[in-house]
Enzyme design. Sequence first.
Site, short mmCIF file in Angstrom:
data_model
loop_
_atom_site.label_atom_id
_atom_site.label_comp_id
_atom_site.label_asym_id
_atom_site.label_seq_id
_atom_site.Cartn_x
_atom_site.Cartn_y
_atom_site.Cartn_z
N ASP A 125 -31.40 10.87 -32.09
CA ASP A 125 -30.21 11.44 -32.72
C ASP A 125 -30.54 12.75 -33.45
O ASP A 125 -31.69 13.19 -33.48
CB ASP A 125 -29.62 10.38 -33.68
N GLU A 160 -27.55 15.11 -29.46
CA GLU A 160 -27.18 16.12 -30.47
C GLU A 160 -25.72 16.55 -30.30
O GLU A 160 -25.31 17.60 -30.74
CB GLU A 160 -28.17 17.28 -30.53
N TRP A 161 -24.95 15.66 -29.64
CA TRP A 161 -23.49 15.74 -29.57
C TRP A 161 -22.98 17.01 -28.87
O TRP A 161 -21.86 17.46 -29.11
CB TRP A 161 -22.87 15.64 -30.98
N GLY A 162 -23.82 17.63 -28.05
CA GLY A 162 -23.39 18.83 -27.34
C GLY A 162 -23.38 20.08 -28.21
O GLY A 162 -22.92 21.14 -27.75
N ASP A 183 -18.80 11.39 -31.23
CA ASP A 183 -18.67 9.95 -30.95
C ASP A 183 -17.30 9.61 -30.36
O ASP A 183 -16.27 10.09 -30.83
CB ASP A 183 -18.89 9.15 -32.23
C1 GLA Z 1 -24.48 9.14 -34.48
C2 GLA Z 1 -24.48 8.91 -32.97
C3 GLA Z 1 -23.92 7.52 -32.69
C4 GLA Z 1 -24.76 6.47 -33.41
C5 GLA Z 1 -24.81 6.77 -34.90
C6 GLA Z 1 -25.80 5.88 -35.63
O1 GLA Z 1 -23.18 9.23 -34.96
O2 GLA Z 1 -23.72 9.88 -32.32
O3 GLA Z 1 -23.90 7.28 -31.30
O4 GLA Z 1 -26.05 6.45 -32.86
O5 GLA Z 1 -25.19 8.11 -35.14
O6 GLA Z 1 -25.85 6.13 -36.99
#
Ligand code: GLA
Length: 379
Positions: A125, A160-162, A183
């Site tokens: 993450d 890293e969410w893009g 998410d």
């Molecule tokens: C981030 C990630 C999620 C999850 C949480 C855990 O938000 O994007 O998928 O792993 O952390 O804290």
Amino acid sequence: MRAATPPMGWNSWNMFGATVNAEVIKQTADAFVAGGLKDAGYRYIVVDDFWQGGRGEDGKLFPDPQRFPEGMKALADYIHARGLLFGLYSDAGPQTCGGRPASQDFEETDARTFAEWGADYLKYDWCYAEDTRANAEHRYGKMSAALRATGREIVFSICEWGQHSPWLWGAKAGGNLWRTTGDIGDSWRDVPVSWGVLYGIESIGFEQQRGLEAHAGPGGWNDPDMLAVGLNGGSQTIAGAGCTPIEYRTHFALWCLLAAPLMIGCDVRRLDSGTREILTNLELIALDQDPLGRQGYRVSRNGFCELWKKPLAGGEWGVALLNRDNKRQTARGHWSDLEITSRYRIRDVGLLQDRGESSSEVTADLDPHGCAVYRLTPA
Ligand code: GLA
């Protein structure tokens, strides 16, 4: 090759969040075997955030002693004994998103620990890391090198969410999949904090997959986040009151069209028959897992109706008609829009029905938020 097809499995986050424990993980492994998920191809059982108890004086991470009393090696052994694979979670910054100790500057130590425990997968993450592309390439590269140095085959999931276009550098940094979005939420539309499953049409999230198909293939996949299918609003972590059965079907079908990793997020110990049917549709899974490894994409949009295609091995095609409207729609896929010409045998892989042959088009009468998915085989 690691992740020659998109990884399939389950992750604890969507359903259990901070309450994840060894009992849940073991029961999940048992349910994989007893409930047909293993037979359908699901393999990885990934313990997400909140497994960590701390970092010992020896510098090594240890699990929370209350929730993982027998330790992680015993848990991995339990999973492996059932023919399944074990995944863990850490973070490229000093702390995880949940505030637990993470792997920044402990990359080698932690990689060795994870390998000793028998990890087959690491989700990594991005909370609390210095948020620049240079640092992302550096930190993810460092962890993947440390994983490789252990000699154990460990699938590496970049999360890293893009933020810094990981589809451009994720494979070079040793990633096998990389999140392209924030998410997911458990609803059709966006909800505060999380994106909806299909997100607002003009919004981000699902729409962020557009154009990324050029950057996915065997060994390196775009990851639009875990499946919300079957959560039914019962998540302890992600927002949303749930989707309808039709919306969950569409969500699953589109993830298959996208060659997305199929990581189940719901409680598989209590699968209702509808959810099981969605998650174990072998013909949809075969589209996702097609050996050519091409990500599907939208070829046209007519009002709320969309036409999608996914090139498959052997000259076959996956085709989807999607209705994003709140009312019924008749949708059409003309061969000219799909840029194909031959005569094809048409199989509805959502309904598992043959639909004859055509050299011109497929049509479907679609429920609101419904979708029809076909496999076209040269006739
Ligand atoms: C981030 C990630 C999620 C999850 C949480 C855990 O938000 O994007 O998928 O792993 O952390 O804290």
